[in-house]
Scaffold this motif. Structure first.
Motif, PDB file in Angstrom:
ATOM      1  N   ASP A 166      80.154  90.701  -2.060  1.00 24.57           N
ATOM      2  CA  ASP A 166      80.833  89.965  -3.125  1.00 24.57           C
ATOM      3  C   ASP A 166      81.529  90.962  -4.035  1.00 24.57           C
ATOM      4  O   ASP A 166      80.897  91.832  -4.620  1.00 24.57           O
ATOM      5  CB  ASP A 166      79.830  89.154  -3.955  1.00 24.57           C
ATOM      6  CG  ASP A 166      79.098  88.153  -3.096  1.00 24.57           C
ATOM      7  OD1 ASP A 166      78.075  87.651  -3.563  1.00 24.57           O
ATOM      8  OD2 ASP A 166      79.559  87.883  -1.978  1.00 24.57           O
ATOM      9  N   ASP A 209      82.769  90.644  -6.954  1.00 18.55           N
ATOM     10  CA  ASP A 209      82.510  90.559  -8.384  1.00 18.55           C
ATOM     11  C   ASP A 209      81.118  91.047  -8.741  1.00 18.55           C
ATOM     12  O   ASP A 209      80.734  91.037  -9.900  1.00 18.55           O
ATOM     13  CB  ASP A 209      82.702  89.122  -8.880  1.00 18.55           C
ATOM     14  CG  ASP A 209      81.741  88.149  -8.203  1.00 18.55           C
ATOM     15  OD1 ASP A 209      81.279  88.472  -7.100  1.00 18.55           O
ATOM     16  OD2 ASP A 209      81.475  87.085  -8.780  1.00 18.55           O
ATOM     17  N   LYS A 210      80.350  91.476  -7.753  1.00 14.23           N
ATOM     18  CA  LYS A 210      79.011  91.981  -8.017  1.00 14.23           C
ATOM     19  C   LYS A 210      78.902  93.422  -7.548  1.00 14.23           C
ATOM     20  O   LYS A 210      79.504  93.813  -6.558  1.00 14.23           O
ATOM     21  CB  LYS A 210      77.952  91.138  -7.310  1.00 14.23           C
ATOM     22  CG  LYS A 210      77.920  89.676  -7.710  1.00 14.23           C
ATOM     23  CD  LYS A 210      76.745  88.974  -7.044  1.00 14.23           C
ATOM     24  CE  LYS A 210      76.773  87.477  -7.309  1.00 14.23           C
ATOM     25  NZ  LYS A 210      77.817  86.802  -6.532  1.00 14.23           N
ATOM     26  N   LYS A 211      78.132  94.200  -8.302  1.00 10.97           N
ATOM     27  CA  LYS A 211      77.852  95.571  -7.918  1.00 10.97           C
ATOM     28  C   LYS A 211      76.357  95.796  -7.997  1.00 10.97           C
ATOM     29  O   LYS A 211      75.629  95.015  -8.583  1.00 10.97           O
ATOM     30  CB  LYS A 211      78.600  96.553  -8.839  1.00 10.97           C
ATOM     31  CG  LYS A 211      80.120  96.490  -8.712  1.00 10.97           C
ATOM     32  CD  LYS A 211      80.790  97.513  -9.616  1.00 10.97           C
ATOM     33  CE  LYS A 211      82.307  97.461  -9.468  1.00 10.97           C
ATOM     34  NZ  LYS A 211      82.974  98.439 -10.370  1.00 10.97           N
ATOM     35  N   THR A 253      70.992  85.166 -14.526  1.00 12.38           N
ATOM     36  CA  THR A 253      71.951  84.584 -13.588  1.00 12.38           C
ATOM     37  C   THR A 253      72.024  83.069 -13.689  1.00 12.38           C
ATOM     38  O   THR A 253      72.996  82.460 -13.234  1.00 12.38           O
ATOM     39  CB  THR A 253      71.590  84.947 -12.131  1.00 12.38           C
ATOM     40  OG1 THR A 253      70.314  84.380 -11.813  1.00 12.38           O
ATOM     41  CG2 THR A 253      71.547  86.464 -11.944  1.00 12.38           C
ATOM     42  N   ARG A 301      69.949  88.788  -4.736  1.00 16.00           N
ATOM     43  CA  ARG A 301      70.195  89.486  -6.001  1.00 16.00           C
ATOM     44  C   ARG A 301      69.253  90.678  -6.178  1.00 16.00           C
ATOM     45  O   ARG A 301      69.683  91.789  -6.450  1.00 16.00           O
ATOM     46  CB  ARG A 301      70.019  88.525  -7.184  1.00 16.00           C
ATOM     47  CG  ARG A 301      71.048  87.407  -7.262  1.00 16.00           C
ATOM     48  CD  ARG A 301      72.477  87.925  -7.373  1.00 16.00           C
ATOM     49  NE  ARG A 301      73.361  86.923  -7.934  1.00 16.00           N
ATOM     50  CZ  ARG A 301      73.923  87.000  -9.146  1.00 16.00           C
ATOM     51  NH1 ARG A 301      73.694  88.047  -9.899  1.00 16.00           N
ATOM     52  NH2 ARG A 301      74.708  86.044  -9.576  1.00 16.00           N
ATOM     53  N   ARG A 338      71.884  93.076  -7.742  1.00 17.78           N
ATOM     54  CA  ARG A 338      73.320  92.857  -7.627  1.00 17.78           C
ATOM     55  C   ARG A 338      73.751  91.966  -8.789  1.00 17.78           C
ATOM     56  O   ARG A 338      73.299  90.825  -8.894  1.00 17.78           O
ATOM     57  CB  ARG A 338      73.652  92.214  -6.276  1.00 17.78           C
ATOM     58  CG  ARG A 338      73.307  93.115  -5.105  1.00 17.78           C
ATOM     59  CD  ARG A 338      73.651  92.476  -3.762  1.00 17.78           C
ATOM     60  NE  ARG A 338      73.468  93.427  -2.670  1.00 17.78           N
ATOM     61  CZ  ARG A 338      72.341  93.592  -1.990  1.00 17.78           C
ATOM     62  NH1 ARG A 338      71.294  92.838  -2.272  1.00 17.78           N
ATOM     63  NH2 ARG A 338      72.253  94.486  -1.030  1.00 17.78           N
ATOM     64  N   THR A 371      77.015  90.795 -11.760  1.00 17.79           N
ATOM     65  CA  THR A 371      78.387  90.844 -12.243  1.00 17.79           C
ATOM     66  C   THR A 371      78.409  91.707 -13.497  1.00 17.79           C
ATOM     67  O   THR A 371      77.362  92.058 -14.057  1.00 17.79           O
ATOM     68  CB  THR A 371      78.909  89.442 -12.582  1.00 17.79           C
ATOM     69  OG1 THR A 371      78.129  88.924 -13.680  1.00 17.79           O
ATOM     70  CG2 THR A 371      78.791  88.502 -11.380  1.00 17.79           C
ATOM     71  N   GLU A 372      79.586  92.029 -13.979  1.00 18.85           N
ATOM     72  CA  GLU A 372      79.686  92.869 -15.177  1.00 18.85           C
ATOM     73  C   GLU A 372      79.071  92.185 -16.391  1.00 18.85           C
ATOM     74  O   GLU A 372      78.345  92.805 -17.173  1.00 18.85           O
ATOM     75  CB  GLU A 372      81.159  93.206 -15.455  1.00 18.85           C
ATOM     76  CG  GLU A 372      81.391  94.036 -16.723  1.00 18.85           C
ATOM     77  CD  GLU A 372      80.671  95.375 -16.705  1.00 18.85           C
ATOM     78  OE1 GLU A 372      80.384  95.910 -17.803  1.00 18.85           O
ATOM     79  OE2 GLU A 372      80.381  95.892 -15.612  1.00 18.85           O
ATOM     80  N   SER A 373      79.309  90.884 -16.556  1.00 18.14           N
ATOM     81  CA  SER A 373      78.741  90.171 -17.701  1.00 18.14           C
ATOM     82  C   SER A 373      77.223  90.083 -17.592  1.00 18.14           C
ATOM     83  O   SER A 373      76.509  90.193 -18.596  1.00 18.14           O
ATOM     84  CB  SER A 373      79.348  88.769 -17.823  1.00 18.14           C
ATOM     85  OG  SER A 373      79.061  88.001 -16.664  1.00 18.14           O
ATOM     86  N   GLU A 374      76.727  89.900 -16.381  1.00 10.72           N
ATOM     87  CA  GLU A 374      75.273  89.871 -16.189  1.00 10.72           C
ATOM     88  C   GLU A 374      74.662  91.222 -16.501  1.00 10.72           C
ATOM     89  O   GLU A 374      73.582  91.314 -17.100  1.00 10.72           O
ATOM     90  CB  GLU A 374      74.955  89.459 -14.749  1.00 10.72           C
ATOM     91  CG  GLU A 374      75.254  87.989 -14.447  1.00 10.72           C
ATOM     92  CD  GLU A 374      75.225  87.665 -12.967  1.00 10.72           C
ATOM     93  OE1 GLU A 374      75.283  86.470 -12.620  1.00 10.72           O
ATOM     94  OE2 GLU A 374      75.167  88.608 -12.153  1.00 10.72           O
ATOM     95  N   ARG A 375      75.360  92.286 -16.100  1.00  6.06           N
ATOM     96  CA  ARG A 375      74.867  93.631 -16.408  1.00  6.06           C
ATOM     97  C   ARG A 375      74.750  93.832 -17.907  1.00  6.06           C
ATOM     98  O   ARG A 375      73.755  94.378 -18.414  1.00  6.06           O
ATOM     99  CB  ARG A 375      75.808  94.692 -15.818  1.00  6.06           C
ATOM    100  CG  ARG A 375      75.336  96.130 -16.051  1.00  6.06           C
ATOM    101  CD  ARG A 375      76.461  97.127 -15.899  1.00  6.06           C
ATOM    102  NE  ARG A 375      77.468  96.965 -16.938  1.00  6.06           N
ATOM    103  CZ  ARG A 375      77.335  97.440 -18.181  1.00  6.06           C
ATOM    104  NH1 ARG A 375      76.255  98.083 -18.547  1.00  6.06           N
ATOM    105  NH2 ARG A 375      78.302  97.256 -19.063  1.00  6.06           N
TER     106      ARG A 375
END
Length: 745
Positions: free
Chosen positions: A26, A28-30, A59, A67, A82, A84-88
């Motif tokens: 994905d 959008d996920k890192k 999440t 995840r 894993r 997204t930027e906002s989740e991070r």
């Protein structure tokens, strides 16, 4: 032999550890490492449960499948996920989180999948050398190449006194203090002329051999999980297959010879009833003698109900990836680069050659081509005009043309493989392209007057998401015992480099080490882990070792949708050898438990005698439901008409950790519709080692999806140990099982 090996069917090598956590599919996920400092000293704190709840909160997803990559729970607190930027950003603000930072790849220069799993050689890994040297692994396979450096006895003491076997390998075959035994059941000698048996044996217990590669690809040190252990080879397979009688003979001898563990990468196209399954029967006798059998799950995935190793007294192994892989680039005449998969050691030195595909290579006089025009794109033998292929790069829409490309005079071959994520070895420069890239190649050919390309040498990459279940790995549900989840565990089985037979190559090259893929390659990884545990706990029963491996496993990702992406693809998860050495609690089983289980499946006394080898009488009113077998996972198959349901599981845990300890239960959501899970008692207190405590799990739910099981994870934790068991409730119609045919996996 029907197997993943050799020529275009060799599904190929290699591995590494720290970065099982690479970039996600994905965009959008890192992958981020969430560091949480020291472990809490609170008695009621369970790190893994905390990590899961953090992810669920940030999440907004009840299931964090895919995840959570890994939890750190022993020396410090944290996890890998894993995000997204906002989740991070939100995780970084949460109480108790020290820092959140992106994962980076550390490239370990070794070919060992053992490093990927955390069992590193000479880097702080705990070993018990004297007990490891006393451990004997029986390999039931296609023989062994005794001269391989992986089986050298340099530095070895004489065989253990408990060894009662022989070296009956045939002409020009010699055993030594490492390879201590050999038997042959087809009067061909135990020498391996196929490569498969040598590969599996060295993966389980081969010596550490430095500077090893496949023509420079994957260079590093190859070794098995227990390099100091001894090997006994039982040749039960030939080029024609693996006869049931030979398999039973192999089990019979291995048990009597004194092996400590059996690894067998053989099985059927489909599961067979236990009384017709020679592996299940042989493994039952091994279990009764305290010997664990590890068996490959099969290579018929990702379709459901394809797993063939299904008996609960067998540890059934699925195949998954590592962070390391091989890619082979194709450069077109217009400069476009397409990234394919293969293990290609041939060097065209960047020179471009004409491309020929479809009708351009058609044999116009062929009746098959005229009748089936689609054959031309697939490179079916009768449709290929060799004079139009010679000196060019043949392009094929399937695997079939790979085998005829060289005989047709092609310089190289580019094809669309059946299993596109696996690198394979071929007898000429080759690259297998994913469907989208293959379509781009065909478009280029059709839109260009003189299309050209070149195939480059293979490169090694270290940034693939892993572990991910291989698409070829066979899936459950269990077609014979529906309430037992199979496979049990997954281990590296994609692109594994290990010892090989120089006689086995299908072109002019001879190699001592080669790259293979399949559940055959995953199976000896688990055998090595089981042997590793046994070196520290020689008196542990097979079920204790199996439980330790299953309840300490990592969560993984599975390819596909529906059943193919659930516990029926990977069982309890991906093996974690270091954690398995200290499980805290185990689920114990003995012969009587398995007989009660079979009685619960309504087996007759006659059939039970076939399986167990002795007279058994089940009580007229047998109270033992198969789902109440004291297994490390819990599963129930229900009728699709059960809108609302309640299911109970009875289990008993044995304390093998701290003498005085208290374990608290936590339930974390998994797949499908939400399950309500009650655990009674919810807290287990142990005062001594080997003490047993029982509990009951009651699961309620509604509206089962016939295409997707509902699951949860039960975790018992004392703050140090996390004993995790998957719970799976499903409703799926049965497929009739086919007859048992032996083959390598």
């Amino acid at each position: 032999m029907a197997k993943l090996a050799a020529s275009s069917f060799i599904l190929s090598c290699v591995v590494l550890f720290f970065s099982s956590i690479s970039a996600v599919a994905d965009e959008d996920k890192k992958v981020y490492i969430v560091y949480m400092g020291s472990l809490s000293s609170r008695a009621d704190y369970t790190p893994m449960s905390h990590h899961m709840s953090i992810l669920q909160e940030v999440t907004g997803e009840s299931s964090i499948e895919g995840r959570l990559v890994r939890s750190y729970t022993r020396s410090f607190n944290g996890f890998v996920a894993r995000l997204t930027e906002s989740e991070r950003e939100n995780v970084a603000k949460m109480e108790g989180v020290v820092s959140v930072f992106p994962n980076k790849m550390l490239q370990l220069q070794t070919t060992a999948s053992w490093d990927f799993m955390g069992l590193k050689e000479g880097k702080g890994t705990k070993r018990n050398p004297s007990m490891e040297s006393d451990t004997i692994i029986g390999v039931l396979d296609g023989g062994i190449w005794p001269e391989s450096e992986s089986f050298s006895d340099k530095g070895f003491s004489p065989p253990p006194k408990k060894w009662k076997g022989v070296c009956s390998g045939g002409k020009n075959f010699t055993c030594n203090k490492k390879l201590i035994g050999a038997r042959d059941y087809k009067s061909e000698g135990t020498r391996d002329i196929d490569g498969h048996g040598t590969h599996t044996a060295s993966t389980a217990a081969g010596n550490a051999v430095a500077d090893t590669s496949f023509f420079g690809i994957g260079n590093g040190t190859v070794r098995g999980g227990v390099p100091a252990a001894r090997i006994a080879a039982y040749k039960v397979c030939t080029s024609a297959g693996c006869p049931l009688d030979a398999i039973l003979s192999g089990f019979d001898d291995a048990i009597a010879d004194g092996v400590d563990l059996i690894t067998i990468s053989i099985g059927g196209q489909a599961a067979a009833n236990f009384e017709k399954d020679s592996i299940a029967i042989g493994a039952f006798h091994a279990m009764a003698k305290g010997i664990l059998t590890v068996n490959a799950a099969g290579n018929n995935g990702p379709k459901a109900r394809t797993v063939s190793a299904v008996a609960p007294w067998i540890l059934s192994v699925a195949a998954s990836t590592t962070n390391r892989g091989f890619v082979t680039k194709v450069v077109l005449g217009n400069g476009t680069t397409l990234v394919g998969k293969s293990v290609n050691a041939f060097d065209l030195k960047g020179k471009k050659y004409p491309l020929v595909y479809g009708k351009s290579a058609q044999n116009s006089s062929s009746s098959d081509c005229q009748k089936y025009p689609e054959y031309t794109g697939l490179c079916v033998y009768s449709c290929i005009n060799k004079t139009r292929v010679e000196g060019k790069i043949l392009v094929c829409g399937g695997d079939g043309g790979v085998r005829l490309a060289k005989s047709a005079g092609a310089i190289a071959v580019i094809f669309k493989p059946a299993i596109p994520e696996v690198a394979t070895i071929h007898s000429l420069p080759a690259s297998g392209l994913q469907a989208k890239d293959f379509e781009s190649l065909v478009s280029y050919i059709e839109s260009t007057d003189s299309p050209q390309a070149t195939v480059l040498k293979t490169e090694t990459i270290f940034n693939q998401t892993s572990p991910v279940i291989a698409s070829f790995s066979s899936r459950g549900p269990n077609p014979i015992a529906p309430d037992i989840v199979k496979p049990d565990i997954t281990a590296p089985g994609v692109e594994i480099l290990a010892a090989y037979s120089p006689d086995a190559e299908h072109d002019t090259r001879q190699v001592k080490y080669s790259v293979l893929s399949g559940t055959s390659m995953a199976c000896p990884h688990i055998a090595g882990v089981a042997a590793y545990i046994k070196t520290f706990y020689p008196k542990w029963s097979p079920s204790m070792i199996q439980s330790a491996i299953m309840t300490t496993a990592w969560l993984v990702n599975a390819t596909g949708t529906g059943i193919a992406s659930t516990e029926f693809a990977y069982g309890a998860g991906h093996v974690n050898p270091i954690a398995a050495l200290n499980p805290g609690l185990v689920y114990e089983l003995d012969k009587a438990d398995h007989i009660a289980f079979l009685c619960g499946m309504n087996y007759t006394s006659d059939i039970l005698k076939i399986i167990s080898g002795e007279s058994v009488t089940c009580s007229q009113k047998n109270e033992t439901l198969p789902r109440n077998l004291n297994y490390p996972s819990m599963s129930a198959k229900l009728s699709g008409s059960d809108k609302n349901y309640t299911v109970t599981f009875n289990r008993t845990l044995t304390n093998v950790g701290t003498p005085s300890s208290t374990y608290k239960s936590t339930v974390v959501a998994g797949h499908g519709s939400k399950l309500t899970v009650e655990v009674m008692p919810s807290v287990l207190t142990f005062k001594t080692v080997n003490e047993k405590q029982s509990f009951r799990v009651t699961v309620t739910g509604s509206d089962l999806d016939p295409e997707l099981p509902s699951s949860a994870n039960l975790i018992w934790s004392d703050g140090t140990h996390n004993v995790r068991s998957p719970i799976v409730i499903y409703a799926v119609t049965d497929d009739s099982s086919s007859s048992h045919h032996c083959h390598h996996k």
